[in-house]
Design an enzyme around this catalytic site. Structure first.
Site, short mmCIF file in Angstrom:
data_model
loop_
_atom_site.label_atom_id
_atom_site.label_comp_id
_atom_site.label_asym_id
_atom_site.label_seq_id
_atom_site.Cartn_x
_atom_site.Cartn_y
_atom_site.Cartn_z
N ALA A 31 0.85 -1.19 0.00
CA ALA A 31 0.00 0.00 0.00
C ALA A 31 0.88 1.24 0.00
O ALA A 31 1.88 1.30 0.71
CB ALA A 31 -0.93 0.00 1.21
N SER A 33 0.72 5.82 -0.96
CA SER A 33 -0.16 6.97 -0.83
C SER A 33 -1.15 7.08 -1.99
O SER A 33 -2.27 7.56 -1.82
CB SER A 33 0.66 8.26 -0.73
OG SER A 33 1.53 8.36 -1.84
N LEU A 34 -0.76 6.62 -3.18
CA LEU A 34 -1.61 6.78 -4.35
C LEU A 34 -2.40 5.53 -4.71
O LEU A 34 -3.44 5.63 -5.38
CB LEU A 34 -0.78 7.22 -5.56
CG LEU A 34 0.02 8.51 -5.42
CD1 LEU A 34 0.77 8.81 -6.70
CD2 LEU A 34 -0.90 9.68 -5.06
N GLY A 35 -1.92 4.37 -4.34
CA GLY A 35 -2.60 3.14 -4.76
C GLY A 35 -2.26 1.96 -3.88
O GLY A 35 -1.45 2.07 -2.95
N GLN A 36 -2.92 0.84 -4.18
CA GLN A 36 -2.67 -0.41 -3.46
C GLN A 36 -2.46 -1.53 -4.47
O GLN A 36 -2.95 -1.47 -5.59
CB GLN A 36 -3.84 -0.74 -2.53
CG GLN A 36 -3.98 0.25 -1.41
CD GLN A 36 -5.01 -0.12 -0.36
OE1 GLN A 36 -5.11 0.56 0.64
NE2 GLN A 36 -5.78 -1.18 -0.56
N VAL A 37 -1.72 -2.56 -4.03
CA VAL A 37 -1.37 -3.67 -4.91
C VAL A 37 -1.92 -4.96 -4.32
O VAL A 37 -1.79 -5.21 -3.12
CB VAL A 37 0.17 -3.76 -5.06
CG1 VAL A 37 0.54 -4.96 -5.95
CG2 VAL A 37 0.73 -2.47 -5.65
N LYS A 58 -2.42 -3.34 -9.58
CA LYS A 58 -2.20 -2.06 -8.90
C LYS A 58 -3.42 -1.18 -9.17
O LYS A 58 -3.74 -0.91 -10.33
CB LYS A 58 -0.92 -1.40 -9.41
CG LYS A 58 -0.56 -0.12 -8.67
CD LYS A 58 0.79 0.41 -9.14
CE LYS A 58 1.17 1.69 -8.44
NZ LYS A 58 2.48 2.22 -8.90
N ASP A 193 12.86 4.82 -8.77
CA ASP A 193 12.39 4.35 -7.46
C ASP A 193 12.96 2.96 -7.18
O ASP A 193 12.21 1.98 -7.04
CB ASP A 193 10.86 4.32 -7.45
CG ASP A 193 10.29 4.15 -6.05
OD1 ASP A 193 11.03 4.38 -5.07
OD2 ASP A 193 9.11 3.77 -5.93
#
Length: 206
Positions: A31, A33-37, A58, A193
């Site tokens: 998880a 800030s913008l999305g979850q996987v 995602k 990243d």
């Protein structure tokens, strides 16, 4: 984000997800800030034996665009206020930096762009069999959902696990350095990243 809301957004983006996915683990794999996987399996082709391909989904958090728009508006006000201070005004154009930040943030919210980047990386490293980029399943992806091949293996920072698997951590470091040299100095397109959650090492089969 509440899993039910995320699954609702997934259905909104893809329609009947039961026709696309055999299973979806509703516990987030990761998880941010913008999305979850989420880990899942694709529905196998009709007539195929065995389970479907393992993938990760995602999904953007619900209402994230509205939240980002509100936060950016507040930051723009702060940026204008900062320019009232002469020491800051002499050294930086804060509103311009703010707009550059906003531009890259909106790009990060476009998962089609993320899919494009993954495919670009695959092309950059196509001639090196020691580097593998996960496949993008475009037919299951949208601007707010991206489905990728699940390539999770040994974490690149887990030196004990690498050593136990017969992998030389120095060789891994050399390969990573080679990959980044190529990205930066040849392709001029690099992964920004590179934390351990994004990099895995697969032992070669004997």
């Amino acid at each position: 984000a509440d899993t039910a809301l995320v699954m609702g957004l997934l259905r909104e983006q893809l329609g009947d997800i039961s026709r696309r996915f055999e299973t979806i683990d509703t516990t987030p794999l990761a998880a941010a800030s913008l999305g979850q996987v989420y880990r899942a399996r694709l529905k196998p082709p009709r007539g195929a034996a065995g389970p479907g391909e393992p993938v990760v989904i995602k999904v953007q958090r619900p209402r994230i665009e509205e939240l980002v728009r509100t936060d950016l508006a507040a930051l723009r006000v702060v940026a204008r206020w900062l320019m009232r201070y002469k020491p800051i005004r002499r050294r930086a154009n804060v509103p311009a930096l703010m707009e550059e930040f906003a531009r890259t943030l909106w790009e990060e919210l476009d998962y089609k762009s993320e899919a494009d980047n993954a495919e670009h990386f695959a092309a950059i490293h196509a001639d090196n069999p020691s580097i593998y980029i996960p496949r993008v399943y475009r037919e299951h992806s949208t601007e707010r959902v991206v489905v990728l091949e699940d390539v999770e293996a040994l974490k690149i920072a887990d030196v004990d696990a690498l050593t136990a698997a017969g992998i030389d951590p120095k060789a891994v470091a050399d390969l990573l350095l080679e990959a980044y040299f190529k990205q930066i100095f040849v392709a001029e397109f690099f992964h920004a990243d590179p934390h351990p959650g994004n990099l895995f090492v697969r032992p070669q089969p004997f």
